[in-house]
Design a protein around this motif. Structure first.
Motif, PDB file in Angstrom:
ATOM      1  N   GLN A   1       0.819  -1.205   0.000  1.00  0.00           N
ATOM      2  CA  GLN A   1       0.000   0.000   0.000  1.00  0.00           C
ATOM      3  C   GLN A   1       0.857   1.260   0.000  1.00  0.00           C
ATOM      4  N   SER A   2       0.529   2.175  -0.886  1.00  0.00           N
ATOM      5  CA  SER A   2       1.224   3.458  -0.924  1.00  0.00           C
ATOM      6  C   SER A   2       0.600   4.406   0.099  1.00  0.00           C
TER       7      SER A   2
ATOM      8  N   THR B   1      -1.284   7.068   2.004  1.00  0.00           N
ATOM      9  CA  THR B   1      -2.400   7.985   1.821  1.00  0.00           C
ATOM     10  C   THR B   1      -2.585   8.725   3.138  1.00  0.00           C
TER      11      THR B   1
ATOM     12  N   GLN C   1      -3.292  10.975  -2.141  1.00  0.00           N
ATOM     13  CA  GLN C   1      -4.436  10.102  -2.348  1.00  0.00           C
ATOM     14  C   GLN C   1      -4.001   8.744  -2.898  1.00  0.00           C
ATOM     15  N   LYS C   2      -4.901   7.775  -2.818  1.00  0.00           N
ATOM     16  CA  LYS C   2      -4.585   6.383  -3.134  1.00  0.00           C
ATOM     17  C   LYS C   2      -4.071   6.181  -4.558  1.00  0.00           C
ATOM     18  N   ASN C   3      -4.619   6.940  -5.506  1.00  0.00           N
ATOM     19  CA  ASN C   3      -4.266   6.751  -6.915  1.00  0.00           C
ATOM     20  C   ASN C   3      -3.056   7.579  -7.358  1.00  0.00           C
ATOM     21  N   GLY C   4      -2.426   8.295  -6.410  1.00  0.00           N
ATOM     22  CA  GLY C   4      -1.260   9.111  -6.752  1.00  0.00           C
ATOM     23  C   GLY C   4      -1.574  10.582  -6.903  1.00  0.00           C
ATOM     24  N   ASP C   5      -2.855  10.923  -6.982  1.00  0.00           N
ATOM     25  CA  ASP C   5      -3.223  12.349  -6.990  1.00  0.00           C
ATOM     26  C   ASP C   5      -2.787  12.982  -5.671  1.00  0.00           C
TER      27      ASP C   5
ATOM     28  N   ASP D   1      -3.056  15.594 -11.073  1.00  0.00           N
ATOM     29  CA  ASP D   1      -3.771  14.477 -11.683  1.00  0.00           C
ATOM     30  C   ASP D   1      -2.726  13.481 -12.170  1.00  0.00           C
TER      31      ASP D   1
ATOM     32  N   ALA E   1      -2.952  10.539 -13.450  1.00  0.00           N
ATOM     33  CA  ALA E   1      -3.243   9.789 -14.675  1.00  0.00           C
ATOM     34  C   ALA E   1      -2.741  10.503 -15.918  1.00  0.00           C
TER      35      ALA E   1
ATOM     36  N   LEU F   1       3.416   5.772  -8.982  1.00  0.00           N
ATOM     37  CA  LEU F   1       2.240   6.637  -9.052  1.00  0.00           C
ATOM     38  C   LEU F   1       2.596   8.051  -9.492  1.00  0.00           C
TER      39      LEU F   1
END
Length: 201
Positions: free
Chosen positions: A21-22, A24, A59-63, A82, A84, A159
């Motif tokens: 887990q990264s 957060t 945040q979890k997704n790298g944001d 962002d 992504a 991420l």
């Protein structure tokens, strides 16, 4: 049979590494502006623009969200990354987007990078790196310092692979941790952000 066993062992450890887990959560920083080498800028303006502290939310997704606290300027409030698409958005206090930057390309040209003396931050013994680069937009060299502790939560560098600008992706690749101190030094001023608290979700 031995080959199958080796494959299973490799797969197990690869899976463990991938599923890690990264971080957060949030890190709060104190903000400090030091006098310039060449007096040419009123630091009061910078304090009004960027406040006296900063909240960094991962945040979890790298944001991430970088929020400036206790500032006066209504047009400078937060930056959101962002992950992504590799873009940073600037928002005012009404949360309207005022500008955006493509961070998949580095806006500064690397001159050198090296490990520098450790620093003690919030009781953590922190490793630090110094990047010296040429910033063509202001036609001068800048110095960027990052410090991190291996005792803080893991941060997945993959991420942030699209945040090339200002060596963020390179630093996370080296550290696998969030930074606890970040500074930018130009001929006009030195801005220092030092962590005062860290919270995990």
């Amino acid at each position: 049979m031995r080959i199958l066993l080796i494959i299973l062992i490799i797969s197990f450890f690869s899976s463990c590494k991938t599923n890690k887990q990264s971080f957060t959560g949030s890190i709060k920083f104190s903000t400090q502006f030091l006098p310039p080498k060449k007096p040419s800028k009123d630091l009061t303006i910078l304090r009004e623009m960027y406040g006296d502290s900063l909240l960094m939310v991962y945040q979890k997704n790298g944001d991430y969200i970088r929020k400036y606290l206790n500032n006066i300027d209504p047009n400078i409030y937060l930056q959101s990354f962002d992950a992504a698409i590799g873009k940073v958005y600037y928002k005012n206090k009404k949360l309207e987007v005022t500008d955006s930057v493509d961070v998949t390309v580095n806006g500064v040209e690397l001159i050198s990078v090296k490990k520098i003396d450790n620093e003690l931050i919030m009781g953590y013994d922190c490793d630090c790196y110094e990047y010296i680069a040429f910033f063509s937009m202001i036609n001068q060299d800048i110095i960027l310092n990052f410090c991190y502790s291996s005792e803080t939560p893991y941060l997945n560098p993959k991420l942030y692979k699209k945040h090339v600008d200002f060596f963020i992706s390179d630093f996370f690749e080296k550290s696998n941790r969030p930074y606890l101190k970040f500074s930018t030094e130009t001929e006009e001023f030195k801005a220092i952000y030092t962590a005062t608290s860290i919270n995990t979700n």
